[in-house]
Design an enzyme around this catalytic site. Structure first.
Site, PDB file in Angstrom:
ATOM      1  NE  ARG A  57      -2.412   3.121  17.352  1.00  0.00           N
ATOM      2  CZ  ARG A  57      -2.087   2.820  16.095  1.00  0.00           C
ATOM      3  NH1 ARG A  57      -1.814   3.795  15.251  1.00  0.00           N
ATOM      4  NH2 ARG A  57      -2.059   1.580  15.685  1.00  0.00           N
TER       5      ARG A  57
ATOM      6  CB  THR B  51      -5.435   0.549  10.430  1.00  0.00           C
ATOM      7  OG1 THR B  51      -4.528   0.607  11.519  1.00  0.00           O
ATOM      8  CG2 THR B  51      -4.851   1.304   9.250  1.00  0.00           C
TER       9      THR B  51
ATOM     10  CG  HIS C 111      -0.654   9.165  11.650  1.00  0.00           C
ATOM     11  ND1 HIS C 111      -0.106   7.966  11.224  1.00  0.00           N
ATOM     12  CD2 HIS C 111       0.231   9.697  12.540  1.00  0.00           C
ATOM     13  CE1 HIS C 111       1.053   7.790  11.832  1.00  0.00           C
ATOM     14  NE2 HIS C 111       1.290   8.822  12.623  1.00  0.00           N
TER      15      HIS C 111
ATOM     16  CG  PHE D 215      -0.168  -0.047   2.544  1.00  0.00           C
ATOM     17  CD1 PHE D 215       0.373   1.101   3.124  1.00  0.00           C
ATOM     18  CD2 PHE D 215       0.012  -1.256   3.190  1.00  0.00           C
ATOM     19  CE1 PHE D 215       1.065   1.047   4.318  1.00  0.00           C
ATOM     20  CE2 PHE D 215       0.709  -1.325   4.397  1.00  0.00           C
ATOM     21  CZ  PHE D 215       1.237  -0.176   4.958  1.00  0.00           C
TER      22      PHE D 215
END
Length: 581
Positions: free
Chosen positions: A257, A263, A290, A228
Site C-alpha cells: 500500500r 488511490t 490494486h 463510482f
C-alpha cells in the site's frame, strides 16, 4: 519528465562526494543510513523504494539517508572496488552498524532499532556502541581487535544476533496485488514488477485474466451502491488484468500500500510522487494498480483469484460445531453441508454436555434447553477454513429461527433446528471457548471419515466387532501370503528337503503358539530365524512394537497371558488407537 521534476522536489537522500561533505554530514545530530558505493558503479538505486517505505513507516525526524562515493571519500576507501551494496549506519558520527547487500528484513530492523537507540543516546540514557564486525557475520570489513560488543541481541532474530546464534524462523505475510487493464495495455507491467522486487516484495503466484462483469461485481461487492461503482465495473472488464500474490518477511499489506500510494493518481503525484499510482496512474478508476487494505481483505481477494494456492499456503482459523442431541441422527447431512461450503472437517467426538458447559455456552439458557442438551450425547466436530470467523456465523445462522427460515433458508439452523430448545447446531464465538469447553483432551477425538464409514444401521459395538473380524482376516491373509512367499523362495533357491521340513515344523509351532496366546514379540523373533523375507520381518517388527506399547501403558499382564496378547486383540488396539485419516 514528471518523474525527474518531482524527484528533485521530494529528494530523500543527500549525495556526498567529498570528505568535507561526509564529515559535515556526520557532525549533525540524528541516525544516518549511508549507501556507500564505488564511483564506476554508482549508488544502489534498487533499494530506494524499500528505504522510502521504511522512512514512511518510521516517520522520525532524526532519521536521514545519504549516498557516499567511496572513491572520492578517503575515510571510506576500504569499501571501494566492488559493486555489492553496502549500508553504514551512524549514530551522529559513530559507526554503529553495517549491512552488506540488499537484505530487506535486516535493513528494516537495523533502522528501526538504530533510531530507538539513537534516541536513548540523545536523552543520555545510553551510550552509542561502536560497530564491531565480529558481531555481524558477513561484513566485508576486517575483524576488529576489540572485544565483542555488549549490545543486546535483537529479539527479531535478524543479522544483529551474535555469531553462531540460530535466527528465529521468518514468518511470511501475503497480500493481493493487481495491475489494472489500462496499465497492462500501456506496457507498464514490467516496470511495476521491477519496483515491487526492489521494495523487497516477491510475486509468489500470478495470472493474467480478463474479468467478466459478474466477477468484477463479486470482487468489488463492498463498493456496490457507491457513485463510482458502475464506472469501476466497466473499466475492470475492459481488458486483461494481472492479479498476483505478494509475499514479504515484514508486513506485505502495508508495504504494498505504501509503494502504490494514494488511490487518486492526482493526489499521489502531490503526496507520493515516487509511488506507482503517481508514476503510472491515469484518472480514476484507471489508477494502475490494486492493493488489499487489510489482512482479512487480502485473504478474501487471494482466495478469489488463487483458491488452491490459498488453501495450501494461508493460515486457517479453527473452531468447533456442536451438533445437539436432536440433530445427531442427521450428523452426516450436516458434515456434508460443511464440506460443500468449503469448510474442512477434522475430528469429532460424542459428549454429553454438563449443565456448567451449557451455561458457559449460553448466557441465558432456559431450563428446557439445559435439560435437553444434558439428556443425551451431542457430537462435537472440529471445523477449519480460511476466514472462518468471517463466514461461519452466517453459514450456521445467527438470530431468531423464524427469521432465518425466511431470510437465510440455506443456513444450518434453518435446515436442522426445530425450535429454541431443539436448536440443531451451535458454535462458540471465540477460540478460548473451544479450548475451555471441548478440546482440553485432543486424544479423545475420533477421525470424522472413519465414523462416516460405519454402517449407520448397526450399533457402535457391532461396527467395532466388524473392525476386529476384519483385522483378524487381514492378519490370516498376511500369514498365508508370507508362507506362500517363503515356500516359493525355498524352491527357487533349491533348498534341500530338510530345510523345507524344518520350515513346516516352524509353521506348525507358530500355529500352536497362536492358539496358546504367545506374544507377538516371541513370534517376531522366531520369524527372523525362519526367513530373511523383508515382509515377514516387517510383520514381526510391527507386532514387537505393539507389545512395547502395551508394556509402556502398563496393560501387559505377562507373556502368554490374557486375551489382550493375542494377535487379533493387538490388531484391534492398533486400529482403535491410530486414526486413519
Amino acid at each position: 519528465k514528471l518523474h525527474g521534476t518531482m524527484s528533485k522536489k521530494k529528494q530523500f537522500q543527500i549525495h556526498l562526494n567529498t570528505q568535507k561533505e561526509f564529515d559535515d554530514y556526520l557532525q549533525a545530530d540524528g541516525f544516518k543510513v549511508v549507501d556507500v558505493y564505488t564511483d564506476w558503479c554508482g549508488p544502489c538505486t534498487t533499494a530506494n523504494s524499500l528505504l522510502r517505505t521504511i522512512k514512511v513507516d518510521v516517520s522520525d525526524d532524526i532519521l536521514s539517508f545519504a549516498t557516499a562515493n567511496a572513491t572520492k571519500i578517503e575515510s571510506l576507501k576500504e569499501y571501494e572496488g566492488t559493486s555489492k551494496p553496502r549500508f553504514l549506519f551512524y549514530g551522529k558520527n559513530v559507526l554503529v552498524d553495517a549491512i552488506n547487500g540488499i537484505d530487506g528484513p535486516a535493513l528494516r530492523v537495523a533502522i528501526t532499532d538504530g533510531v530507538q537507540k539513537e534516541h536513548d543516546a540523545i536523552d543520555g540514557s545510553a551510550e552509542r556502541v561502536p560497530y564491531d564486525p565480529s558481531v555481524r557475520p558477513g561484513s566485508s570489513r576486517p575483524l576488529s581487535s576489540k572485544k565483542p560488543s555488549s549490545r543486546p541481541v535483537s529479539a527479531s532474530g535478524s543479522r544483529r544476533s551474535s555469531l553462531g546464534t540460530k535466527p528465529e524462523p521468518v514468518t511470511k505475510t501475503y497480500t493481493l496485488a493487481m495491475i489494472k487493464p489500462k496499465a497492462v495495455e500501456s506496457g507498464y507491467a514490467d516496470a511495476i514488477f521491477t519496483a515491487l522486487a526492489e521494495a523487497g516484495l516477491k510475486a509468489v503466484v500470478q495470472d493474467e485474466i480478463t474479468l467478466t462483469k459478474e466477477e468484477v461485481e463479486e470482487f468489488y461487492k463492498e463498493h456496490e451502491g457507491k457513485e463510482f461503482y458502475e464506472r469501476l465495473v466497466a473499466f475492470m472488464c475492459s481488458g486483461p488484468s494481472k492479479p498476483m500474490v505478494l509475499s514479504s518477511e515484514g508486513d506485505a499489506v502495508r508495504e504494498w500500500r505504501t509503494l502504490i500510494g494514494p488511490t487518486d493518481p492526482e493526489i499521489a503525484r502531490e503526496e507520493a510522487p515516487e509511488s506507482l499510482r503517481a508514476l503510472y496512474g491515469d484518472k480514476n478508476p484507471a489508477d494502475a494498480v490494486h492493493g488489499s487494505d487489510s489482512k482479512g481483505a487480502a485473504y478474501r481477494e487471494i482466495e478469489f483469484f488463487f483458491k488452491d494456492w490459498a488453501n495450501e499456503n494461508l493460515e486457517k482459523e479453527d473452531t468447533v460445531l456442536v451438533i445437539t442431541p436432536d440433530a445427531v441422527e442427521r450428523k452426516d447431512d450436516i458434515i456434508a453441508a460443511l464440506k460443500d461450503e468449503g469448510f474442512d472437517v477434522g475430528a469429532q467426538k460424542e459428549e454429553t454436555l454438563s449443565a456448567d458447559q451449557c451455561n458457559d455456552m449460553f448466557e441465558d439458557a432456559s431450563e428446557e434447553l439445559v435439560a435437553h442438551l444434558t439428556s443425551q450425547p451431542s457430537v462435537v466436530v472440529q471445523v477449519s477454513r480460511l476466514r472462518l470467523f468471517e463466514l461461519f456465523p452466517q453459514f450456521v445462522g445467527v438470530g431468531a429461527l423464524d427469521e432465518l427460515k425466511v431470510n437465510s433458508p440455506n443456513c444450518l439452523r434453518a435446515k436442522f433446528a426445530t425450535d429454541d430448545v431443539k436448536i440443531g447446531v451451535w458454535f462458540p464465538g471465540t477460540l478460548s471457548n473451544v479450548s475451555d469447553l471441548f478440546l482440553s483432551d485432543p486424544d479423545d477425538l475420533e477421525v470424522v471419515d472413519k465414523s462416516l464409514q460405519d454402517d449407520p444401521n448397526k450399533t457402535r459395538d457391532e461396527n467395532e466387532g466388524d473392525e476386529e473380524e476384519e483385522g483378524e482376516g487381514e492378519e490370516k491373509k498376511e500369514d498365508e501370503e508370507n508362507t506362500d512367499g517363503n515356500d516359493g523362495e525355498e524352491k527357487k533357491e533349491g533348498d534341500d528337503i530338510a530345510e523345507t521340513e524344518e520350515k513346516s515344523e516352524g509353521d506348525a509351532t507358530e500355529g500352536e503358539e497362536h492358539a496358546e496366546g504367545k506374544t507377538g514379540e516371541e513370534k517376531g523373533g522366531e520369524g527372523e530365524e525362519k526367513t530373511n523375507d523383508p515382509k515377514t520381518k516387517a510383520d514381526g517388527e510391527k507386532k514387537e512394537d505393539g507389545n512395547m506399547e502395551q508394556e509402556n501403558d502398563g496393560e501387559k499382564k505377562g507373556e502368554g497371558e490374557g486375551e489382550g496378547d493375542t494377535p487379533a486383540a493387538e490388531e484391534k488396539k492398533e486400529e482403535e488407537g491410530t486414526p486413519t485419516e
